[in-house]
Design a protein around this motif. Structure first.
Motif, short mmCIF file in Angstrom:
data_model
loop_
_atom_site.label_atom_id
_atom_site.label_comp_id
_atom_site.label_asym_id
_atom_site.label_seq_id
_atom_site.Cartn_x
_atom_site.Cartn_y
_atom_site.Cartn_z
N PRO A 69 0.82 -1.22 0.00
CA PRO A 69 0.00 0.00 0.00
C PRO A 69 0.85 1.27 0.00
O PRO A 69 0.52 2.23 -0.70
CB PRO A 69 -0.83 -0.12 1.28
N TYR A 73 -1.28 3.00 -3.42
CA TYR A 73 -2.35 3.97 -3.17
C TYR A 73 -2.58 4.26 -1.69
O TYR A 73 -3.60 4.83 -1.32
CB TYR A 73 -3.65 3.48 -3.82
N ASP A 75 -2.58 3.48 2.65
CA ASP A 75 -3.44 2.71 3.53
C ASP A 75 -4.87 3.19 3.40
O ASP A 75 -5.13 4.34 3.02
CB ASP A 75 -2.98 2.86 4.99
N TYR A 76 -5.80 2.32 3.73
CA TYR A 76 -7.21 2.70 3.74
C TYR A 76 -7.41 3.73 4.84
O TYR A 76 -6.99 3.53 5.97
CB TYR A 76 -8.09 1.46 3.98
N ASP A 77 -8.04 4.85 4.51
CA ASP A 77 -8.24 5.95 5.45
C ASP A 77 -9.72 6.06 5.79
O ASP A 77 -10.53 6.47 4.96
CB ASP A 77 -7.75 7.26 4.81
N GLN A 78 -10.07 5.69 7.01
CA GLN A 78 -11.47 5.72 7.44
C GLN A 78 -12.02 7.15 7.39
O GLN A 78 -13.21 7.35 7.19
CB GLN A 78 -11.61 5.14 8.86
N ALA A 80 -11.65 9.14 5.04
CA ALA A 80 -12.05 9.43 3.66
C ALA A 80 -13.46 8.92 3.36
O ALA A 80 -13.96 9.05 2.26
CB ALA A 80 -11.06 8.83 2.67
N ASP A 131 -17.25 6.95 -0.03
CA ASP A 131 -15.89 6.54 0.27
C ASP A 131 -14.97 7.11 -0.82
O ASP A 131 -15.10 6.76 -1.99
CB ASP A 131 -15.81 5.01 0.28
N ASN A 133 -11.58 6.84 -0.75
CA ASN A 133 -10.33 6.09 -0.86
C ASN A 133 -10.20 5.56 -2.28
O ASN A 133 -11.20 5.27 -2.95
CB ASN A 133 -10.33 4.89 0.09
N HIS A 134 -8.97 5.41 -2.76
CA HIS A 134 -8.76 4.72 -4.03
C HIS A 134 -9.27 3.29 -3.85
O HIS A 134 -9.12 2.71 -2.77
CB HIS A 134 -7.26 4.72 -4.40
N ALA A 137 -6.73 1.10 -2.26
CA ALA A 137 -6.06 1.57 -1.04
C ALA A 137 -6.03 0.45 -0.01
O ALA A 137 -7.00 -0.29 0.15
CB ALA A 137 -6.78 2.79 -0.47
N GLY A 138 -4.88 0.33 0.65
CA GLY A 138 -4.73 -0.65 1.72
C GLY A 138 -4.46 -2.06 1.23
O GLY A 138 -4.35 -2.97 2.05
#
Length: 171
Positions: A69, A73, A75-78, A80, A131, A133-134, A137-138
């Motif tokens: 990640p 792209y 990490d997953y961003d909560q 976002a 959402d 996020n890409h 992402a993550g």
């Protein structure tokens, strides 16, 4: 033969798999010979490490690499994932039910006019959860493929920052 480097138009075929929550690889995207991915190296908007992995290769070469990640792209961003008032999606006082459906990606713009894609997560009576996020992402991404073609970019392609013609942009 021409090697992949800046100012080259690159055509590749590939399979993209991601590692799912169970640690299993899951195929999420393919680019086949009849519809390869074509991009302008160094101006593609793809993750830098993706291009680094292809640099120096030439037509006929194969590749296999993974991106974390952090290399792709992020990490997953909560944070976002946001709630937007439902009336934002009204056009002439009406909501297009075909457009506003869970799972759809919608073009949006923030307060500064920056364009982005948002995925509709849920639709409530007053708000829509989106959402930003890409989609990857993550995720750890695994690429396996082949370089189909490498050629010099035309001056027009360099000026415009994208590929024209087969697999590229027509205008």
């Amino acid at each position: 033969m021409t090697q992949i480097s800046p100012q080259k138009v690159v055509s590749i075929t590939y399979n993209l798999s991601v590692t799912d929550e169970n640690g299993e690889k899951r195929l999420v995207e393919s680019a086949e010979e009849d519809a390869p991915m074509v991009f302008l190296f160094g101006m593609s908007g793809l993750p830098e490490e993706f291009e680094n992995q292809l640099s120096g290769k030439q037509a006929g070469d194969s590749f296999s690499f993974s991106l974390t990640p952090e290399q792709a792209y992020g990490d997953y961003d909560q944070q976002a994932v946001v709630e937007i008032p439902k009336q934002v999606f009204e056009i002439d006082g009406q909501i297009d039910a075909d457009m506003l459906q869970e799972g759809n990606y919608l073009p949006m713009a923030d307060n500064e006019g920056n364009h982005m894609q948002g995925k509709v997560v849920s639709i409530g009576n007053e708000v829509v959860q989106m959402d930003f996020n890409h989609p990857l992402a993550g995720m750890v991404m695994h690429f396996d493929g082949n370089v189909a073609d490498v050629r010099d970019a035309t001056p027009e392609e360099m000026d415009h920052g994208h590929v024209h013609g087969d697999g590229g942009h027509d205008h």
